[in-house]
Every structure is written in structure tokens, then in C-alpha cells.
Design an enzyme around this catalytic site. Structure first.
Site, PDB file in Angstrom:
ATOM      1  N   GLU A  98      46.724  60.979  45.564  1.00  0.00           N
ATOM      2  CA  GLU A  98      46.065  61.193  46.848  1.00  0.00           C
ATOM      3  C   GLU A  98      44.626  60.744  46.701  1.00  0.00           C
ATOM      4  O   GLU A  98      44.023  60.925  45.642  1.00  0.00           O
ATOM      5  CB  GLU A  98      46.092  62.678  47.226  1.00  0.00           C
ATOM      6  CG  GLU A  98      47.487  63.187  47.467  1.00  0.00           C
ATOM      7  CD  GLU A  98      47.614  64.683  47.241  1.00  0.00           C
ATOM      8  OE1 GLU A  98      46.678  65.292  46.690  1.00  0.00           O
ATOM      9  OE2 GLU A  98      48.660  65.230  47.600  1.00  0.00           O
ATOM     10  N   TYR A 110      42.685  51.166  43.825  1.00  0.00           N
ATOM     11  CA  TYR A 110      44.115  51.457  43.848  1.00  0.00           C
ATOM     12  C   TYR A 110      44.902  50.294  44.465  1.00  0.00           C
ATOM     13  O   TYR A 110      45.974  49.937  43.986  1.00  0.00           O
ATOM     14  CB  TYR A 110      44.391  52.759  44.591  1.00  0.00           C
ATOM     15  CG  TYR A 110      43.709  53.965  43.980  1.00  0.00           C
ATOM     16  CD1 TYR A 110      43.515  54.065  42.603  1.00  0.00           C
ATOM     17  CD2 TYR A 110      43.234  54.990  44.773  1.00  0.00           C
ATOM     18  CE1 TYR A 110      42.881  55.159  42.045  1.00  0.00           C
ATOM     19  CE2 TYR A 110      42.598  56.092  44.214  1.00  0.00           C
ATOM     20  CZ  TYR A 110      42.423  56.168  42.852  1.00  0.00           C
ATOM     21  OH  TYR A 110      41.795  57.255  42.299  1.00  0.00           O
TER      22      TYR A 110
END
Length: 140
Positions: A98, A110
Site C-alpha cells: 500500500e 513502484y
């Protein structure tokens, strides 16, 4: 190599790193001791100033926390690449995490590593911020 695997002997270091990376919500030594005592939890420390906690359960893993105290030095990337390698060695097929929707730097990292968005958690954080859920599939 700057990234090492850190066990229970590192709880004081981890607490200091977490407090520096997340001054509004620091975790204490007991929190890290409890996490590191759980099955499947692995921690990595970058000696330049960062840490990553990974939990492996069967063929899935979750990045529990990533903290970097010195920005723009490649620490987050080094930690993530080590976690991805370690997860693969442990037979992981999918890694979940998350990230705060407003954390553009982390989201860019990411995305560069191949993570894709799988969901949105509205008002997930104590400050009311949203969290994006991301995942990365690992090749066999």
C-alpha cells in the site's frame, strides 16, 4: 553491499530509522521486536539510511513498511530490489503493498519496478489520505 538482512538485534536501529522516516507515527523497539518475531517476516536495512519490512505467507508477500531517511540516494530502490529478490528465493509469486496516493516519489519507484494498482482505500491513513494498493507478479 549497502543492504543487509536485519534480525532482532537491529530493533533499536529500526526504531530510530522509523522515527526519522515517519516522525508523526514512529514505531518503537517493542513493535519491531514483535514484528520480527512473527513467522515469515524479513527485514532489510540499507546502511545509508533506510529499512524495509517484508512478510511472506506461502506464495504471497506484503511490503509492511519502507522508510528512507536520506532522499534521492537510491535507497528505496535498493531495498525494494533486495526484497523482490528475497521474495523470489522464498517461492513468492505475488508481492502486495500500500502506498499513500499523494506519495509521488514512491509511486514512481513502484511503477518503475513493475507494480500495478489493484485498488484504492479511501481515507485509509490517520490524516485522511487515501492509499493505493499495488501488486507485482514474479516470474517463475
Amino acid at each position: 553491499m549497502d543492504v543487509i538482512e536485519a534480525g532482532p538485534a537491529y530493533v533499536a536501529v529500526l526504531a530510530r530509522l522509523h522515527a526519522a522516516a515517519f516522525p508523526d507515527d514512529p514505531w518503537d523497539e517493542r513493535s519491531f521486536a514483535a514484528l520480527l518475531g512473527q513467522p515469515g517476516v524479513v527485514c532489510f536495512v540499507d546502511e545509508r539510511g533506510g529499512f524495509l519490512l517484508l512478510r511472506v505467507v506461502l506464495d504471497e508477500a506484503e511490503i509492511l513498511s519502507v522508510g528512507v531517511t536520506v532522499p534521492r540516494q537510491g535507497i528505496g530502490g535498493a531495498l525494494m530490489r533486495q526484497a523482490i529478490r528475497a521474495a523470489g528465493w522464498r517461492g513468492v509469486k505475488t508481492i502486495h503493498l500500500e502506498v499513500a496516493a499523494e506519495n509521488a516519489a514512491a509511486r514512481a519507484l513502484y511503477a518503475a519496478l513493475g507494480f500495478t494498482q489493484t485498488g484504492l482505500r479511501k481515507a485509509y491513513y490517520p490524516n485522511g489520505g487515501d492509499a493505493l494498493t499495488l501488486c507485482l507478479g514474479l516470474a517463475d
